[in-house]
Each structure stands twice: as C-alpha cells, then as structure tokens.
Scaffold this motif. Sequence first.
Motif, PDB file in Angstrom:
ATOM      1  N   SER A  26       1.092  -1.077   0.219  1.00  0.00           N
ATOM      2  CA  SER A  26       0.021   0.139   0.040  1.00  0.00           C
ATOM      3  C   SER A  26       0.706   1.055   0.188  1.00  0.00           C
ATOM      4  O   SER A  26       2.159   1.296   0.561  1.00  0.00           O
ATOM      5  CB  SER A  26      -1.142   0.025   1.326  1.00  0.00           C
ATOM      6  N   LYS A  62      -3.193  -1.063  -6.242  1.00  0.00           N
ATOM      7  CA  LYS A  62      -4.418   0.607  -6.597  1.00  0.00           C
ATOM      8  C   LYS A  62      -6.242   0.571  -6.274  1.00  0.00           C
ATOM      9  O   LYS A  62      -6.314   0.805  -5.405  1.00  0.00           O
ATOM     10  CB  LYS A  62      -3.873   1.719  -7.733  1.00  0.00           C
ATOM     11  N   ALA A  63      -6.472  -0.212  -6.774  1.00  0.00           N
ATOM     12  CA  ALA A  63      -7.713  -0.710  -7.167  1.00  0.00           C
ATOM     13  C   ALA A  63      -8.334  -1.514  -5.239  1.00  0.00           C
ATOM     14  O   ALA A  63      -9.231  -0.854  -5.178  1.00  0.00           O
ATOM     15  CB  ALA A  63      -8.088  -2.046  -8.089  1.00  0.00           C
ATOM     16  N   PHE A  64      -7.901  -2.165  -5.350  1.00  0.00           N
ATOM     17  CA  PHE A  64      -7.927  -2.874  -3.265  1.00  0.00           C
ATOM     18  C   PHE A  64      -7.589  -1.827  -2.877  1.00  0.00           C
ATOM     19  O   PHE A  64      -8.561  -1.457  -1.969  1.00  0.00           O
ATOM     20  CB  PHE A  64      -6.994  -3.497  -2.925  1.00  0.00           C
ATOM     21  N   GLN A  66      -8.665   1.900  -3.739  1.00  0.00           N
ATOM     22  CA  GLN A  66     -10.204   2.941  -3.847  1.00  0.00           C
ATOM     23  C   GLN A  66     -10.806   1.832  -3.212  1.00  0.00           C
ATOM     24  O   GLN A  66     -11.890   2.553  -2.399  1.00  0.00           O
ATOM     25  CB  GLN A  66      -9.822   3.049  -5.396  1.00  0.00           C
ATOM     26  N   ASN A  67     -10.637   0.571  -3.415  1.00  0.00           N
ATOM     27  CA  ASN A  67     -12.000  -0.235  -3.180  1.00  0.00           C
ATOM     28  C   ASN A  67     -12.508   0.247  -1.251  1.00  0.00           C
ATOM     29  O   ASN A  67     -13.457   0.509  -1.094  1.00  0.00           O
ATOM     30  CB  ASN A  67     -11.631  -1.599  -3.467  1.00  0.00           C
ATOM     31  N   LYS A  68     -11.352   0.418  -0.899  1.00  0.00           N
ATOM     32  CA  LYS A  68     -11.168   0.922   0.437  1.00  0.00           C
ATOM     33  C   LYS A  68     -11.672   1.666   0.806  1.00  0.00           C
ATOM     34  O   LYS A  68     -12.543   1.759   2.090  1.00  0.00           O
ATOM     35  CB  LYS A  68     -10.039   0.052   1.096  1.00  0.00           C
ATOM     36  N   TYR A  69     -10.768   2.310   0.328  1.00  0.00           N
ATOM     37  CA  TYR A  69     -10.978   3.883   0.609  1.00  0.00           C
ATOM     38  C   TYR A  69     -12.949   4.358   0.566  1.00  0.00           C
ATOM     39  O   TYR A  69     -13.676   4.886   0.794  1.00  0.00           O
ATOM     40  CB  TYR A  69     -10.723   4.870  -0.277  1.00  0.00           C
ATOM     41  N   PHE A  70     -13.515   3.520  -0.927  1.00  0.00           N
ATOM     42  CA  PHE A  70     -14.418   3.619  -1.572  1.00  0.00           C
ATOM     43  C   PHE A  70     -15.833   3.077  -0.324  1.00  0.00           C
ATOM     44  O   PHE A  70     -16.730   3.424  -0.109  1.00  0.00           O
ATOM     45  CB  PHE A  70     -14.481   2.969  -2.517  1.00  0.00           C
ATOM     46  N   SER A  71     -15.103   1.604   0.109  1.00  0.00           N
ATOM     47  CA  SER A  71     -15.984   0.944   1.432  1.00  0.00           C
ATOM     48  C   SER A  71     -15.803   1.890   2.682  1.00  0.00           C
ATOM     49  O   SER A  71     -16.767   2.493   3.072  1.00  0.00           O
ATOM     50  CB  SER A  71     -15.462  -0.208   1.549  1.00  0.00           C
ATOM     51  N   GLU A  72     -15.216   3.119   2.553  1.00  0.00           N
ATOM     52  CA  GLU A  72     -14.666   3.424   4.155  1.00  0.00           C
ATOM     53  C   GLU A  72     -16.176   4.441   3.722  1.00  0.00           C
ATOM     54  O   GLU A  72     -16.432   5.249   5.147  1.00  0.00           O
ATOM     55  CB  GLU A  72     -13.859   4.499   4.467  1.00  0.00           C
ATOM     56  N   TYR A  73     -15.742   5.263   2.654  1.00  0.00           N
ATOM     57  CA  TYR A  73     -16.561   6.591   2.150  1.00  0.00           C
ATOM     58  C   TYR A  73     -18.402   6.419   2.219  1.00  0.00           C
ATOM     59  O   TYR A  73     -19.089   6.776   3.071  1.00  0.00           O
ATOM     60  CB  TYR A  73     -16.103   7.165   1.080  1.00  0.00           C
TER      61      TYR A  73
END
Length: 85
Positions: A26, A62-64, A66-73
């Motif tokens: 990361s 990068k995809a992982f 982004q997915n983590k940040y989007f899930s948190e959002y």
Amino acid sequence: PDVRKDKRYIKLLDSVVTEFVIPLISDKDEIIGVLNVESDKVDGISARSREELEIFARELTKAFIQNKYFSEYLKTNQNEIDVLS
C-alpha cells in the motif's frame, strides 16, 4: 529458477516448478496481499511476463486501495446516500 532446488520452498502442489511472487504494498508501506504466479516448467515465467505481472500488481494494489477508501466513504456517508436514493 526451479523451486524444487530451494530448501526453503514449501511445496503445496507437485506440479509447481517455477513461482513468481509479488507483494502488494500500500501507499503506507503495508503488505495488503500477494500476487502468486506458478508454472509447471523450469523458467516458465519469462522476464517480459514478470515485468507485466509487476505492472498488473501495481494496478491491482491501486484498485484494492480505492475499494477500501470507497467502502469507508460509503460507511461514513450512508445516511446521506439513503436520502439521495
């Protein structure tokens, strides 16, 4: 290299002869996963394939992230999302 000649190698499948492992690191220098590619041939993963796999691993990381940040959002903004729906 032939993994069968490496005493440190832990064999899980008899058919694996070549293995290429790329850590997914990361932006915070944490290992978030591993991309593991195996072949049943000696030197079964070419230099070009290794380069392409390294590029793929960076994009996958990068995809992982982004997915983590989007899930948190989504979790923190669920009420606003429900109102808009």
